[in-house]
Every structure is written in C-alpha cells, then in structure tokens.
Design an enzyme around this catalytic site. Structure first.
Site, mmCIF file in Angstrom:
data_model
loop_
_atom_site.group_PDB
_atom_site.id
_atom_site.type_symbol
_atom_site.label_atom_id
_atom_site.label_comp_id
_atom_site.label_asym_id
_atom_site.label_seq_id
_atom_site.Cartn_x
_atom_site.Cartn_y
_atom_site.Cartn_z
ATOM 1 N N ASP A 63 0.823 -1.202 0.000
ATOM 2 C CA ASP A 63 0.000 0.000 0.000
ATOM 3 C C ASP A 63 0.864 1.262 0.000
ATOM 4 O O ASP A 63 2.080 1.203 0.208
ATOM 5 C CB ASP A 63 -0.907 0.024 1.230
ATOM 6 C CG ASP A 63 -1.908 -1.111 1.247
ATOM 7 O OD1 ASP A 63 -2.261 -1.599 0.153
ATOM 8 O OD2 ASP A 63 -2.337 -1.506 2.344
ATOM 9 N N TYR A 124 6.768 -9.833 6.889
ATOM 10 C CA TYR A 124 6.701 -8.392 7.130
ATOM 11 C C TYR A 124 7.174 -8.082 8.549
ATOM 12 O O TYR A 124 7.006 -8.891 9.468
ATOM 13 C CB TYR A 124 5.265 -7.891 7.000
ATOM 14 C CG TYR A 124 4.756 -7.709 5.592
ATOM 15 C CD1 TYR A 124 4.819 -6.470 4.956
ATOM 16 C CD2 TYR A 124 4.193 -8.772 4.894
ATOM 17 C CE1 TYR A 124 4.337 -6.286 3.672
ATOM 18 C CE2 TYR A 124 3.705 -8.603 3.606
ATOM 19 C CZ TYR A 124 3.777 -7.359 3.003
ATOM 20 O OH TYR A 124 3.302 -7.191 1.721
#
Length: 280
Positions: A63, A124
């Site tokens: 994003d 992540y």
C-alpha cells in the site's frame, strides 16, 4: 492453470527494494500518481529502448507508504531484448531509477516461476517505538511512535494466539470474490537494543490491511487497553471490531519472500491459485 511464458520471451526475476514514503503504493494507478510499478516499468522501457511497456508481476502489492527490503517481481522480455541488455540491466536501471527504488538482481527465472503465485510465504516487520521523546529523526519514515509504554511480552503472547490457519475477516478489508482465509506461520514481537519494537509476521499470503489491523490490535494489548486474549476473541468473532485500528503504513516493511525449490515451482502455483476453503 499456470501463467506460461509466451514463445520468444524469457521470464526475468527481479529482486528489489524501495522506500514507500513518496509512492502511492506498488500498483499503477490512474491519474498519474507515482507508484513503484510505474517507475520500474518506465525505467525498463527506457533502458531497453523499447516502444512498448513490459508489465511487472509482483510477489506482494504494498500500500501507499509501505516499504520493501526483499520484494520480488517478474517480467517477460523478448529473447532479443534480454540477450542484448540482460547482463547490464541492473546497472542501467540504477542509472535511470529514482533513488527511492533499487533493483538489486535481474536473472532468467527457472521454469514454473511466478513472483506472485509461486511464493511460499511473505515476511513483514512493523516497527514502533514507545520512547517518551518520540522517534529518532533518521527513522521517522520507518518507525511509528506510540505515546503509551508498551508491554512487549504481552504483545508477543497475543500475537502467538493468531498463528495458524484461520478466517481473518475480522482483520481484513473484504474484497469481492476474495477469500479471507490465511495461514500465519509465525507472529511475534520483540524489542531491539535501541528500544525499537519489531512486530514480525510470516504467512503464505495476507489480506488487504490484515497486517496493519493485527498490529493495531497488538498495540491495544501492549498499552494495557485490552488483555492478551482480546485479539483472538476478535478473530473468532469473525467481524470487524471498531476498536481495531489500522495503524499508519510507514512502520511496515516487506522484508522477505520465499520460494520452493525449482522443481516444485509449478506445483506451488497450482496450489496457490485455488480458492481457499478452511481445512484445505
């Protein structure tokens, strides 16, 4: 069905990283907004002196504001283009790309490779600090400041309760036709020597906003607003909880993407393309 490479083309794997601060995410968007995919495709077209744009496929679309240290993509190039530019492609891209995105490696991919569907897992890390004085100015675009003291041990316990295959509808923004069933392989929190807290999660894939929502739940546990059992209760309820906040994107970095051995790539693609149902 796997995404076969057309005759006369070679599939090229790209290993890359970027600072997401000034990007509107990975994927190209209308209206001329700056994206990672757009920058790399433009640079690739320029350095290969091509009239057409060769479209990239990425392991995980990030994003706006999210960073990547270990991103992977692939692009199919004509045999003649690869033969002429392949051994010089990384250096030429370095001279053309802006400083906030780098391609570190470009090589012919093995049969069955697909940057998205052949991936085994993505890892992540979300970085946050609870130092009273805030974030080190040199880390301000990569670390979130949380102005409550955080109990990292409690956050770690809460994170471990979400490991496994579950329906993460409570932590994901629903997309039409997409499943919210995912398998978290590892999830935990720890504090570095400099005080920065790293929340690390590894899964086969992630839903839209899933990581940032789960981090938001852990922060509520860490600062004492909720107990360690609360994130799992939210998960089991199966619906969005207004108390779960999607944290800001700048603390999140895609650190690594893993792939199986070459001979298992095609098999992995087939498995990843199936619509997932619990227990399958």
């Amino acid at each position: 069905m796997s995404d076969d490479v057309a005759d006369g083309f070679v599939r090229v794997r790209l290993d890359l990283s970027y600072d997401g601060t000034d990007f509107s995410g990975w994927a190209k968007q209308p209206g001329g907004r700056r994206t990672v995919q757009g920058e790399i495709e433009d640079a690739l077209r320029t350095v290969t002196r091509s009239l057409r744009t060769y479209e990239l496929t990425v392991a995980g679309r990030t994003d706006a504001g999210v960073h990547a240290r270990g991103q992977v993509a692939h692009v199919d190039l004509p045999d003649a283009v690869w033969a002429e530019h392949g051994d010089k492609l990384v250096k030429r891209l370095a001279g053309r790309l802006p400083r906030d995105v780098r391609v570190w490696r470009a090589g012919a991919a093995p049969d069955g490779f697909d940057a998205r569907f052949a991936a085994l897992w993505r890892r992540y890390v979300y970085r946050v600090t609870d130092r009273p004085g805030g974030v080190d100015p040199l880390l301000r675009d990569h670390v979130l400041w949380h102005d409550w003291e955080l109990d990292v041990a409690a956050m770690d316990v809460a994170a471990k309760s979400l490991v496994g295959e579950h329906d993460f509808a409570a932590y994901a923004k629903k997309r039409e036709g997409a499943t919210t069933i995912r398998e978290i392989l590892d999830f935990g929190a720890g504090r570095r020597g400099d005080g920065v807290i790293e929340i690390e999660v590894r899964a086969d894939a992630f839903c839209y906003n899933q990581v940032r929502s789960m981090v938001g739940a852990l922060l509520f546990v860490g600062d004492g607003h909720r107990g360690t059992e609360w994130p799992r209760k939210v998960l089991d309820a199966g619906v969005r909880d207004s108390a779960v906040h999607v944290v800001r994107p700048h603390g999140l970095t895609l650190e690594e993407v893993a792939y199986p051995a070459d001979e298992l790539l095609a098999e992995r693609q087939v498995k990843a393309r199936r619509v997932r149902v619990r227990g399958q």
